[in-house]
Design an enzyme around this catalytic site. Structure first.
Site, PDB file in Angstrom:
ATOM      1  N   ASP A 163      -8.082 -45.192   2.145  1.00 43.44           N
ATOM      2  CA  ASP A 163      -7.242 -44.106   1.616  1.00 43.44           C
ATOM      3  C   ASP A 163      -7.991 -43.370   0.508  1.00 43.44           C
ATOM      4  OD1 ASP A 163      -4.833 -42.696   0.550  1.00 43.44           O
ATOM      5  OD2 ASP A 163      -3.770 -44.041   1.895  1.00 43.44           O
ATOM      6  N   HIS A 189      -2.280 -40.923  -3.706  1.00 44.70           N
ATOM      7  CA  HIS A 189      -1.907 -41.317  -2.347  1.00 44.70           C
ATOM      8  C   HIS A 189      -2.303 -42.758  -2.031  1.00 44.70           C
ATOM      9  CE1 HIS A 189      -2.225 -41.136   2.105  1.00 44.70           C
ATOM     10  NE2 HIS A 189      -1.285 -40.218   2.014  1.00 44.70           N
ATOM     11  N   SER A 247       2.466 -41.149   6.120  1.00 43.08           N
ATOM     12  CA  SER A 247       1.600 -41.914   5.211  1.00 43.08           C
ATOM     13  C   SER A 247       2.365 -43.032   4.522  1.00 43.08           C
ATOM     14  CB  SER A 247       1.054 -41.007   4.113  1.00 43.08           C
ATOM     15  OG  SER A 247      -0.077 -40.314   4.538  1.00 43.08           O
TER      16      SER A 247
END
Ligand SMILES: *[C@@H]1O[C@H](CO)[C@@H](O)[C@H](O)[C@H]1NC(C)=O
Ligand SMILES: *[C@@H]1O[C@H](CO)[C@@H](O)[C@H](O)[C@H]1NC(C)=O
Ligand SMILES: *[C@@H]1O[C@H](CO)[C@@H](O)[C@H](O)[C@H]1NC(C)=O
Ligand SMILES: *[C@@H]1O[C@H](CO)[C@@H](O)[C@H](O)[C@H]1NC(C)=O
Ligand SMILES: *[C@@H]1O[C@H](CO)[C@@H](O)[C@H](O)[C@H]1NC(C)=O
Ligand SMILES: *[C@@H]1O[C@H](CO)[C@@H](O)[C@H](O)[C@H]1NC(C)=O
Ligand SMILES: *[C@@H]1O[C@H](CO)[C@@H](O)[C@H](O)[C@H]1NC(C)=O
Ligand SMILES: *[C@@H]1O[C@H](CO)[C@@H](O)[C@H](O)[C@H]1NC(C)=O
Ligand SMILES: *[C@@H]1O[C@H](CO)[C@@H](O)[C@H](O)[C@H]1NC(C)=O
Length: 736
Positions: free
Chosen positions: A147, A202, A523
C-alpha cells in the site's frame, strides 16, 4: 505468447478519497522512446545453484539492445526471490523482440496503479470478545500490506502487548531513514520515494483494519467515536510501500510481491487496482498473487471503485479473493436546517461546527462577468462578490471552487448512495429530491438562510447494501469465474491514518492533522477480508489459500440487491463475509496449484507459456478445452450462454469434509423457472475428515432474452450450510 497490450494506462488505489481517473493513451508506434516495461518470465528454476536470474535478465536485454548500450543501464528491477522477470526501459521494437523469446511469458507496460472502522466488526457479528486462538498462535501470523506505507508510531501498531517476532520471519525492517519497526510492525520495505512512511494515510488505514491493535476512544472530530480495531490484533504486520500520491507503479508492485512471498508473510492485502480488468499475464497483481498462492499465501484484493457499471470489477484472477464494498448500519449523515425550520438530511463528513449560525444562502450564483451562468450553477466558477460569506447551492458535486471563492458553506446536488466524503468546509450533498426542496425554498423568500450542522452518526436499517462505487461483474476475461467473490464493509470506515497527510489529502487547503480518519472504498473492504482470512488461518494453519477462500465464500451471509438495475451477485458475489461462520464451514472446495495451471491450459495458454508460469514440465494435460474451465473447483458457479440457444452445461466439483467425521449432507437447490438445475448425487455421506466427494451440477435451458439467471445450491448437514450461487449470464458473444 500472450498478446501485447501496448496501451499506457494508469492504475489506482481504491479509496474514494482519491481522484479516480484513468488515462489510457493508445500507444502510437511513432513515438518510440524507451518506456518502463515488465518482462515476466514465470517461475524461478527449481535448483538455483548455477542459475543467476540477474545475469539471465541482463543477457536477454543485451540481445535486444544495440551493441553500444550497457544493459545494466536499462534494467530497473530484477525479480528473483519468488518468481522470475525484470523491469526495464524498452522501446516498442525491443518489447516486440523480447516477447518472441522462449523464456518470456509476457511483456507489458508498467502502468501506474492508483490506490483505490470500527463499528464494522460488530456489524459483521465479530465482537471484541469473539473466540480467538491464544495470542501465541495468532501472533505467529504475518499480514503483508502492499500500500502507501504505514505510520509506525500509530497506536494501532504499537507492540505493548506483543511477544517476540516469529522465528519463521525472514523479512527485514528497511523502511528508510527514521523508520523503526517493532514487534507488531515487524517488516517494512519501500518501492517509491525514500521511505516506507505513509504520506497519504491509505496504507495505515488498510493495515489497521486488517490487523491493528484495539485502540479505545478514537474518532474523527467526535464523529464515529469508538474503538478502532483490526480482525487479528495479535497478528504481525509487514508494510510494503508501493504507492505515493502519484500512484503505484506496476514494476514496484511486482517487486513487493517478490519480496513479501519470500519474507514469509501469511496473507497479502492489496487495496490497489486498475479501473478495468487486465489479462492475467499482464496484470502484476494477478502474477504476484499466482506465485503467492503457489507458496500457500492467500491474496485479498479490492474489487475496484468503478461501479455500478457492468464488468467494472478489475480483480479477476481465480486465485485471488476479490472484495466488494458494502454499507454498515452506522451511517454518517449531515443535516441542513432551513430558515423556515425544515430540516434536510444528506451525506458528508463535515467536521465544522456551525454554532447556530444562520447564514444567508446566496440568491444567485450567476450574473457575473467572470463566470457563465451555467458554470456558476454547477459551482465550477463562482464570483466572490456574489457568494462570499454565504451558502452556495451547486447543481453538481463541487468542493474546491466554493471554498476558493470564500463561500461559508455549500449544498450540492448528489446522491452519494450513503457515502460520506470528508469535506474542507461546511458542506452537504443532498439527493436530487431534497436539493429541489432547498432550491424552491431559496426561490420562496427574499432572505433565504440556512445552517449546515456538523455531521453525526445515524442508524442505517437498510445495511448491508453494496456501495454504488463498488466494481461489478461479470468477469471481463474469464466468464466461468464469478467476480467479485464476496463483500465486506467499505463505507465510512474509521481507521488509523497518517498525521502528515490531511483527511481530504488536500495538503494545500486542509490543515487538519489526524491519527484516525474516515475513508470509503473497496480499499477499506479488502483488508476486512484479509483480516478474516488471517483469523481463519489462525484456527486452520494447514488450509490452502483456496480452502480459506472457500470457507469465507460458502459461509457468507446472502445479501439483497441494492437497486432493481443491479444483478445482485455481480455486486456482492457470495454475500457479506461472516468471520465467525467462516471458521467452521463444514465443507470446502479446495484448489491446488495444479488445478489453476490446468485452468490456464484450458483457457488457451499453450504448454510453453504455462510451463514458464508454473515451472512444471508438460503442465497441460491434453488439448485445451475451454468447456473444462468451469470444472475448476471454484466455490461458486458461473457461465455465459447465448440467448435463444439451447444449452446444457455441467460443472464438476469436489468437496472436502472439514466438519464432522461422520456426516451426511443433502443438497437444496433454489430453483429458477428460467432453467433446469440438477445436482448429482443429491446426498454426500462422509465417514472421515478430509474425505473428498465428487458431484455434478447441470444447468440446461433456453432463455429467450439477454438476462442474468441467478440461483444457488446449499449443502447442509443440519449444522453447516455450504452455499454457492449459480450465475448464468445470458448474453451475446461468448464461446458457448
Ligand atoms: C522521526 O519521525 C517522527 C515522526 O514523524 C518525528 O516526530 C521525528 O522528529 C523524526 N525524527 C527525526 C530525527 O527526523
Ligand atoms: C445582475 O447584474 C446587473 C448588473 O450588473 C444588476 O443590474 C442586476 O440587478 C443583477 N441581478 C441580480 C439578480 O442580482
Ligand atoms: C427558482 O426560480 C428560477 C427563476 O425564477 C426558476 O427557473 C426555477 O425553476 C425555480 N426553482 C425551483 C426549484 O422552484
Ligand atoms: C487551520 O485553518 C483554519 C482557517 O482556515 C484556522 O482557523 C485554524 O486555526 C488552522 N488550524 C491549524 C492547526 O493551523
Ligand atoms: C500440451 O502438450 C501435450 C503433450 O505434448 C499435448 O497433448 C497437449 O495437447 C498440449 N496442450 C496444450 C494446451 O498445448
Ligand atoms: C444434458 O446432456 C446430457 C448428455 O450430454 C444428457 O444426459 C442430459 O439429459 C441433458 N440434459 C438436458 C436437460 O437436456
Ligand atoms: C459413524 O456412523 C456410523 C453409523 O451411522 C457408526 O456405525 C459409526 O460408529 C460412526 N463413526 C464414528 C467415528 O462416529
Ligand atoms: C449432466 O451433464 C453431464 C455432461 O453433459 C452428463 O453426462 C450427465 O448425464 C448430466 N446429468 C444429468 C442429471 O442431466
Ligand atoms: C428469441 O426468439 C424469440 C422468438 O423467436 C424472439 O422474439 C426474440 O427476440 C429472440 N431473442 C433474442 C435475444 O434474439
Amino acid at each position: 505468447m500472450a498478446n501485447l497490450n501496448l496501451a499506457v494506462c494508469s492504475m489506482m488505489i481504491t479509496t474514494l478519497a482519491f481522484t479516480l481517473f484513468t488515462t489510457c493513451d493508445a500507444n502510437n508506434n511513432k513515438d518510440d522512446n524507451p518506456k518502463l516495461h515488465i518482462v515476466y518470465m514465470g517461475s524461478l528454476p527449481e535448483t538455483t545453484n548455477s542459475y543467476s536470474p540477474t545475469s539471465h535478465h541482463l543477457n536477454l536485454l543485451q540481445r535486444v539492445l544495440d551493441g553500444s548500450s550497457n544493459p545494466a543501464n536499462s534494467l530497473v528491477r530484477s525479480y528473483k526471490r519468488s518468481f522470475n522477470g525484470f523491469a526495464a526501459m524498452l522501446t516498442n521494437e525491443q518489447v516486440a523482440k523480447l516477447a518472441e523469446m522462449e523464456d518470456v511469458v509476457s511483456v507489458f507496460p508498467s502502468m501506474t496503479f492508483q490506490t483505490q472502522t470500527t463499528r464494522s466488526w460488530d456489524f459483521l457479528g465479530f465482537p471484541k470478545a469473539v473466540k480467538r486462538q491464544p495470542k501465541s498462535i495468532e501472533s505467529n501470523l504475518v499480514v503483508g500490506v502492499l500500500d502507501s506505507g504505514i505510520w509506525p508510531e500509530s497506536e494501532s501498531f504499537n507492540d505493548k502487548v506483543t511477544g517476540p517476532v516469529p522465528e519463521k520471519w525472514k523479512g527485514t525492517c528497511a523502511g528508510g531513514k527514521n523508520f523503526t519497526c517493532n514487534k507488531k510492525l515487524i517488516g517494512a520495505r519501500f518501492y517509491v520515494d525514500d521511505s516506507a512512511r505513509d504520506g497519504q494515510g491509505h496504507g495505515s488505514h488498510t493495515a489497521s483494519i486488517a490487523a491493528g491493535n484495539y485502540v479505545d476512544n478514537v474518532g474523527f472530530f467526535g464523529i464515529a467515536q469508538g474503538t478502532a480495531r483490526g480482525a487479528v490484533p495479535s497478528a504481525r504486520i509487514a508494510a510494503y510501500r508501493i504507492c505515493n500520491a502519484q500512484g503505484c507503479a506496476g514494476a514496484g508492485i511486482l517487486a513487493a510481491f517478490d519480496d513479501a512471498i519470500d519474507d514469509g508473510v501469511d496473507i497479502i492485502s492489496i487495496s490497489v487496482g486498475t479501473s478495468f480488468a487486465l489479462p492475467l499475464a499482464e496484470d502484476p497483481i494477478a502474477i504476484g498473487a499466482f506465485h503467492a498462492m503457489a507458496k500457500g499465501i492467500l491474496v485479498s484484493q479490492s474489487a475496484g471503485n468503478n461501479g455500478p457499471i457492468t464488468a467494472s470489477v478489475s480483480s479477476i484472477a481465480p486465485w485471488l479473493i476479490t472484495v466488494a464494498a458494502n454499507t454498515i448500519d452506522r451511517q454518517i449523515i449531515d443535516k441542513v436546517v432551513l430558515g423556515n425550520g425544515n430540516v434536510l438530511t444528506g451525506s458528508s463528513i463535515n467536521t465544522f461546527k456551525s454554532n447556530g449560525m444562520n447564514i444567508p444562502i446566496a440568491l444567485i450564483n450567476g450574473n457575473s462577468t467572470n463566470c457563465m451562468d451555467e458554470f456558476a450553477d454547477q459551482c465550477k466558477c463562482l464570483d466572490k462578490k456574489l457568494v462570499e460569506g454565504k451558502i452556495v447551492l451547486c447543481d453538481t458535486y463541487n468542493t474546491g471552487v466554493p471554498k476558493d471563492s470564500g463561500a461559508a458553506g455549500a449544498v450540492v446536488n448528489e446522491d452519494t448512495g450513503n457515502v460520506g466524503y470528508v469535506t474542507l468546509m461546511p458542506f452537504v450533498a443532498l439527493p436530487p429530491k431534497d436539493y429541489e426542496l432547498i432550491k424552491s425554498y431559496r426561490n420562496s423568500t427574499k432572505d433565504p438562510r440556512a445552517e449546515i450542522l456538523k455531521s453525526e452518526s445515524a442508524r442505517d436499517r437498510n445495511a448491508p447494501k453494496v456501495a454504488t462505487f463498488s466494481g461489478r461483474g461479470p468477469n471481463s476475461y474469464i466468464s466461468e469465474i464469478l467476480k467479485p467473490d464476496v463483500s465486506a464493509p467499505g463505507v465510512d470506515i474509521l481507521a488509523a491514518y497518517s498525521p502528515i497527510s490531511t483527511p481530504t489529502e488536500d495538503l494545500v487547503n486542509d490543515n487538519r492533522s489526524v491519527s484516525y480518519s474516515i475513508l470509503s472504498g473497496t480499499s477499506m473492504s479488502c483488508p476486512h477480508v484479509s483480516g478474516i482470512a488471517t483469523y481463519v488461518k489462525s484456527f486452520h494453519p494447514d488450509w490452502s489459500p483456496a480452502a480459506i477462500k472457500s470457507a469465507i465464500l460458502t459461509s457468507a451471509t446472502p445479501m439483497v440487491r441494492s437497486s432493481v438495475h443491479d444483478v445482485g451477485e455481480y455486486a456482492y458475489g457470495s454475500g457479506q463475509a461472516n468471520p465467525v461462520q467462516a471458521l467452521n464451514p463444514g465443507l470446502v472446495y479446495d484448489i491446488n496449484k495444479g488445478d489453476y495451471v490446468q485452468m490456464l491450459c484450458n483457457s488457451g495458454y499453450d504448454n510453453a507459456t504455462v510451463k514458464l508460469i508454473s515451472g512444471e514440465v508438460n503442465p497441460c494435460k491434453g488439448a485445451a478445452d475451454r468447456s473444462l474451465v468451469r470444472n475448476l473447483n471454484y466455490p461458486t458457479f458461473a457461465a455465459r450462454v447465448l440467448p435463444n440457444v439451447t444449452f446444457n452445461i455441467s460443472f464438476g466439483r469436489t468437496v472436502t469434509n472439514v466438519g464432522l467425521a461422520n456426516s451426511t449432507y443433502k443438497v437444496t437447490i433454489t430453483p429458477n423457472p428460467e432453467v433446469k438445475i440438477t445436482v448429482t448425487p443429491t446426498i454426500l455421506s462422509f465417514k472421515a475428515l478430509n474425505e473428498n466427494k465428487w458431484f455434478v451440477v447441470n444447468v440446461s435451458g433456453k432463455v429467450p432474452r439477454k438476462s442474468v439467471v441467478i440461483s444457488s445450491i446449499v449443502w447442509s448437514d443440519g449444522t453447516h450450510n455450504v452455499r454457492s450461487p449459480i450465475v448464468i449470464d445470458v448474453s451475446s458473444g461468448d464461446q458457448e
